[in-house]
Design a protein around this motif. Structure first.
Motif, PDB file in Angstrom:
ATOM      1  N   ASN A  79       0.820  -1.214   0.000  1.00  0.00           N
ATOM      2  CA  ASN A  79       0.000   0.000   0.000  1.00  0.00           C
ATOM      3  C   ASN A  79       0.853   1.262   0.000  1.00  0.00           C
ATOM      4  N   ILE A  80       2.012   1.208   0.620  1.00  0.00           N
ATOM      5  CA  ILE A  80       2.947   2.338   0.545  1.00  0.00           C
ATOM      6  C   ILE A  80       3.366   2.535  -0.907  1.00  0.00           C
ATOM      7  N   HIS A  81       3.643   1.430  -1.611  1.00  0.00           N
ATOM      8  CA  HIS A  81       3.979   1.543  -3.040  1.00  0.00           C
ATOM      9  C   HIS A  81       2.808   2.101  -3.848  1.00  0.00           C
ATOM     10  N   LEU A  82       1.586   1.728  -3.512  1.00  0.00           N
ATOM     11  CA  LEU A  82       0.422   2.290  -4.214  1.00  0.00           C
ATOM     12  C   LEU A  82       0.388   3.802  -4.059  1.00  0.00           C
ATOM     13  N   GLN A  83       0.656   4.274  -2.846  1.00  0.00           N
ATOM     14  CA  GLN A  83       0.653   5.713  -2.600  1.00  0.00           C
ATOM     15  C   GLN A  83       1.772   6.403  -3.383  1.00  0.00           C
ATOM     16  N   GLN A  84       2.952   5.809  -3.391  1.00  0.00           N
ATOM     17  CA  GLN A  84       4.074   6.371  -4.155  1.00  0.00           C
ATOM     18  C   GLN A  84       3.713   6.455  -5.642  1.00  0.00           C
ATOM     19  N   GLN A  85       3.091   5.412  -6.148  1.00  0.00           N
ATOM     20  CA  GLN A  85       2.730   5.377  -7.570  1.00  0.00           C
ATOM     21  C   GLN A  85       1.657   6.405  -7.896  1.00  0.00           C
ATOM     22  N   LYS A  86       0.724   6.626  -6.995  1.00  0.00           N
ATOM     23  CA  LYS A  86      -0.297   7.660  -7.213  1.00  0.00           C
ATOM     24  C   LYS A  86       0.353   9.040  -7.272  1.00  0.00           C
ATOM     25  N   GLU A  87       1.307   9.274  -6.398  1.00  0.00           N
ATOM     26  CA  GLU A  87       1.973  10.580  -6.350  1.00  0.00           C
ATOM     27  C   GLU A  87       2.743  10.879  -7.630  1.00  0.00           C
ATOM     28  N   LEU A  88       3.324   9.854  -8.217  1.00  0.00           N
ATOM     29  CA  LEU A  88       4.175  10.051  -9.394  1.00  0.00           C
ATOM     30  C   LEU A  88       3.502   9.594 -10.690  1.00  0.00           C
ATOM     31  N   PHE A  89       2.180   9.395 -10.648  1.00  0.00           N
ATOM     32  CA  PHE A  89       1.478   8.919 -11.842  1.00  0.00           C
ATOM     33  C   PHE A  89       2.213   7.709 -12.404  1.00  0.00           C
ATOM     34  N   TRP A  90       1.954   6.575 -11.909  1.00  0.00           N
ATOM     35  CA  TRP A  90       2.707   5.335 -11.973  1.00  0.00           C
ATOM     36  C   TRP A  90       3.767   5.240 -13.051  1.00  0.00           C
ATOM     37  N   VAL A  91       3.593   5.862 -14.215  1.00  0.00           N
ATOM     38  CA  VAL A  91       4.618   5.791 -15.272  1.00  0.00           C
ATOM     39  C   VAL A  91       5.931   6.403 -14.780  1.00  0.00           C
ATOM     40  N   PHE A  92       5.853   7.578 -14.179  1.00  0.00           N
ATOM     41  CA  PHE A  92       7.061   8.243 -13.674  1.00  0.00           C
ATOM     42  C   PHE A  92       7.662   7.476 -12.494  1.00  0.00           C
ATOM     43  N   PHE A  93       6.793   6.832 -11.710  1.00  0.00           N
ATOM     44  CA  PHE A  93       7.283   5.998 -10.620  1.00  0.00           C
ATOM     45  C   PHE A  93       8.220   4.927 -11.169  1.00  0.00           C
ATOM     46  N   PHE A  94       7.781   4.220 -12.202  1.00  0.00           N
ATOM     47  CA  PHE A  94       8.585   3.121 -12.730  1.00  0.00           C
ATOM     48  C   PHE A  94       9.836   3.610 -13.457  1.00  0.00           C
ATOM     49  N   VAL A  95       9.765   4.747 -14.126  1.00  0.00           N
ATOM     50  CA  VAL A  95      10.962   5.325 -14.749  1.00  0.00           C
ATOM     51  C   VAL A  95      11.981   5.654 -13.662  1.00  0.00           C
ATOM     52  N   TRP A  96      11.530   6.328 -12.612  1.00  0.00           N
ATOM     53  CA  TRP A  96      12.412   6.696 -11.494  1.00  0.00           C
ATOM     54  C   TRP A  96      12.938   5.442 -10.805  1.00  0.00           C
ATOM     55  N   TYR A  97      12.051   4.472 -10.549  1.00  0.00           N
ATOM     56  CA  TYR A  97      12.413   3.235  -9.864  1.00  0.00           C
ATOM     57  C   TYR A  97      13.554   2.530 -10.593  1.00  0.00           C
ATOM     58  N   PHE A  98      13.405   2.325 -11.898  1.00  0.00           N
ATOM     59  CA  PHE A  98      14.421   1.581 -12.647  1.00  0.00           C
ATOM     60  C   PHE A  98      15.691   2.401 -12.869  1.00  0.00           C
ATOM     61  N   ALA A  99      15.560   3.710 -13.009  1.00  0.00           N
ATOM     62  CA  ALA A  99      16.752   4.554 -13.131  1.00  0.00           C
ATOM     63  C   ALA A  99      17.565   4.508 -11.837  1.00  0.00           C
ATOM     64  N   GLU A 100      16.871   4.619 -10.719  1.00  0.00           N
ATOM     65  CA  GLU A 100      17.569   4.563  -9.432  1.00  0.00           C
ATOM     66  C   GLU A 100      18.188   3.176  -9.220  1.00  0.00           C
ATOM     67  N   TYR A 101      17.453   2.135  -9.601  1.00  0.00           N
ATOM     68  CA  TYR A 101      17.982   0.775  -9.490  1.00  0.00           C
ATOM     69  C   TYR A 101      19.270   0.623 -10.308  1.00  0.00           C
ATOM     70  N   LEU A 102      19.285   1.123 -11.537  1.00  0.00           N
ATOM     71  CA  LEU A 102      20.478   0.992 -12.388  1.00  0.00           C
ATOM     72  C   LEU A 102      21.676   1.724 -11.802  1.00  0.00           C
ATOM     73  N   VAL A 103      21.444   2.921 -11.286  1.00  0.00           N
ATOM     74  CA  VAL A 103      22.534   3.679 -10.648  1.00  0.00           C
ATOM     75  C   VAL A 103      23.074   2.912  -9.446  1.00  0.00           C
ATOM     76  N   LEU A 104      22.164   2.364  -8.639  1.00  0.00           N
ATOM     77  CA  LEU A 104      22.581   1.617  -7.445  1.00  0.00           C
ATOM     78  C   LEU A 104      23.245   0.293  -7.812  1.00  0.00           C
ATOM     79  N   LEU A 105      22.807  -0.317  -8.890  1.00  0.00           N
ATOM     80  CA  LEU A 105      23.432  -1.564  -9.333  1.00  0.00           C
ATOM     81  C   LEU A 105      24.873  -1.309  -9.766  1.00  0.00           C
ATOM     82  N   ILE A 106      25.110  -0.209 -10.437  1.00  0.00           N
ATOM     83  CA  ILE A 106      26.475   0.167 -10.819  1.00  0.00           C
ATOM     84  C   ILE A 106      27.298   0.451  -9.551  1.00  0.00           C
TER      85      ILE A 106
END
Length: 108
Positions: A40-67
């Motif tokens: 439900n916390i993720h649902l709230q985050q996705q609502k705030e960022l209009f889920w498309v931007f949530f996933f763009v941010w999520y995967f961009a941050e993941y890639l930076v952290l993976l490096i």
């Protein structure tokens, strides 16, 4: 809305949220209040960022952290959205008091 599907939830995970759905690996997980709070916390985050931007941010941050960490699990656990959800999943009242964009306090 909760949907039970062992096929839609990635291997090694038990839940996945894609607004407005929460996918759980099996029906027994519906009684796990901490897991549901986490999702439900993720649902709230996705609502705030209009889920498309949530996933763009999520995967961009993941890639930076993976490096940075060169380790999937460490990168995943340090994504700001996950840090907020994991650190607050045990507080079942968290969403009542949570301020918008609170995940930004957890960025790297």
């Amino acid at each position: 809305m909760i949907i039970i599907s062992k096929y839609l939830v990635p291997k090694n995970y038990i839940g996945l949220t894609i607004y407005p759905f929460v996918f759980l690996k099996n029906k027994e997980l519906k009684s796990d209040s901490y897991l549901l709070n986490h999702e439900n916390i993720h649902l709230q985050q996705q609502k705030e960022l209009f889920w498309v931007f949530f996933f763009v941010w999520y995967f961009a941050e993941y890639l930076v952290l993976l490096i940075k960490y060169k380790n999937h699990n460490k990168a995943y656990k340090n994504i700001s959205f996950e840090k907020e959800a994991y650190q607050n999943e045990g507080n079942l009242n968290y969403l009542l008091d949570r301020k918008k964009y609170s995940f930004t306090k957890y960025i790297m």
